[in-house]
Design an enzyme around this catalytic site. Structure first.
Site, PDB file in Angstrom:
ATOM      1  N   ASP A  21      43.750  11.637  40.435  1.00 31.34           N
ATOM      2  CA  ASP A  21      44.639  12.599  41.107  1.00 31.34           C
ATOM      3  C   ASP A  21      44.060  14.013  41.077  1.00 31.34           C
ATOM      4  O   ASP A  21      43.356  14.384  40.142  1.00 31.34           O
ATOM      5  CB  ASP A  21      46.016  12.562  40.427  1.00 31.34           C
ATOM      6  CG  ASP A  21      47.106  13.143  41.307  1.00 31.34           C
ATOM      7  OD1 ASP A  21      46.867  13.341  42.517  1.00 31.34           O
ATOM      8  OD2 ASP A  21      48.216  13.397  40.783  1.00 31.34           O
ATOM      9  N   HIS A  38      38.760  14.904  48.751  1.00 30.42           N
ATOM     10  CA  HIS A  38      38.586  13.441  48.696  1.00 30.42           C
ATOM     11  C   HIS A  38      37.097  13.085  48.702  1.00 30.42           C
ATOM     12  O   HIS A  38      36.651  12.224  47.948  1.00 30.42           O
ATOM     13  CB  HIS A  38      39.291  12.757  49.871  1.00 30.42           C
ATOM     14  CG  HIS A  38      40.785  12.958  49.864  1.00 30.42           C
ATOM     15  ND1 HIS A  38      41.534  12.877  48.713  1.00 30.42           N
ATOM     16  CD2 HIS A  38      41.666  13.262  50.862  1.00 30.42           C
ATOM     17  CE1 HIS A  38      42.811  13.104  49.003  1.00 30.42           C
ATOM     18  NE2 HIS A  38      42.913  13.344  50.287  1.00 30.42           N
ATOM     19  N   LEU A 132      30.679  -5.387  34.834  1.00 35.40           N
ATOM     20  CA  LEU A 132      31.970  -4.696  34.982  1.00 35.40           C
ATOM     21  C   LEU A 132      32.706  -5.121  36.259  1.00 35.40           C
ATOM     22  O   LEU A 132      32.105  -5.193  37.331  1.00 35.40           O
ATOM     23  CB  LEU A 132      31.708  -3.185  35.034  1.00 35.40           C
ATOM     24  CG  LEU A 132      32.882  -2.278  35.393  1.00 35.40           C
ATOM     25  CD1 LEU A 132      33.846  -2.174  34.210  1.00 35.40           C
ATOM     26  CD2 LEU A 132      32.394  -0.881  35.770  1.00 35.40           C
TER      27      LEU A 132
END
Ligand code: IPE
Ligand code: IPE
Ligand code: MG
Length: 251
Positions: A21, A38, A132
């Site tokens: 965020d 962004h 991962l």
């Protein structure tokens, strides 16, 4: 000295979830449009993936777009969707080389076809990797997920595949989009906001929460390692008392 030196490698959380965020505020502080934030958030995604892999985290869940984010201005939603496609295309080779798997959770049907196609293509492309697992929450919300699970359970009861008595916490887990994935031990939210915003409400029941004031585009590997160090200082009691955690055989 890097905070990584202080991490106990034998107690690294298996699953870390992040609410990424603060991109819009980061851009506004620089007099730029929200979409600028962004774009700059992408390098933090890369850093989080590298940092998580480096210390042996097995699952990294990233909240990239919520169902509520569809209510943002159209230009921002369009820019975010284009960014998703471009990032997926640009990062595919590196993710493959680094043995990363990808699983996208969320309402795929609500995504534009071009995003949905890219998502499915990259999931397939990385499916034989063994390192991962990055879980990308895209057009995701817990309410959407839980309602879906309830509908599927009801349908299976109706078809007599399961009975009402079979419904348990374990069974419910299996109807969620995170089935087979352990619950996160640690949730990080950046940008100083202290709320869950409809993210993994079921799965976070006993997760340690870490709120960082740093805006997502500034959240680098060092900030990630700091969160891990903070997590390792905590005692997870799961309703018990401290002495039971210290001495597991205590009656
Ligand atoms: C997070 O940053 C990215 C998404 C929700 C897609 P925001 O866009 O929410 O940035 P702020 O919170 O407005 O600063
Ligand atoms: C949550 O951030 C969603 C993502 C990070 C993808 P928001 O910025 O949309 O959350 P609210 O609206 O401030 O709660
Ligand atoms: Mg926000």
């Amino acid at each position: 000295m890097s905070c990584i030196e202080n991490i106990d490698k034998s107690r690294v959380p298996r699953h870390v979830a992040i609410i990424m965020d603060g991109n819009g505020r980061w851009a506004a502080q620089r007099g730029n449009k929200r979409t600028f934030g962004h774009k700059h958030g992408v390098k933090s995604v890369r850093s989080a993936i590298t940092a998580a892999a480096e210390i042996g985290v097995k699952y990294l869940t990233l909240y990239a777009f919520s169902t509520e984010n569809w209510n943002r201005p159209k230009y921002e939603v369009d820019a975010l969707m284009t960014l998703m496609v471009n990032v997926i295309k640009a990062e595919a080779d590196d993710l493959k080389k680094n043995n990363v798997q990808l699983k996208v959770i969320g309402d795929k049907n609500s995504l534009p076809v071009r995003v949905c196609n890219e998502v499915e293509r990259i999931e397939k492309n990385l499916k034989n990797n063994t390192g991962l697992t990055v879980v990308m929450a895209l057009s995701y919300s817990s309410h959407w997920e839980i309602i879906n699970a309830v509908k599927s359970i009801a349908a299976d009861v109706k078809k007599e595949k399961i009975s009402v008595e079979d419904i348990s916490q374990d069974l419910f887990d299996h109807y969620l989009s995170t089935a087979e994935i352990p619950n996160p031990e640690l949730l990080i939210r950046t940008s100083g906001e202290a709320r869950l915003s409809n993210f993994l409400l079921w799965q976070l029941a006993y997760t340690e929460l870490y709120f960082s004031p740093v805006l997502w585009p500034d959240f680098g590997k060092e900030e990630f390692f700091q969160a891990i160090c903070d997590y390792q200082k905590r005692e997870r009691r799961f309703g018990m008392i401290s002495e039971q955690i210290q001495k597991p055989n205590l009656k």
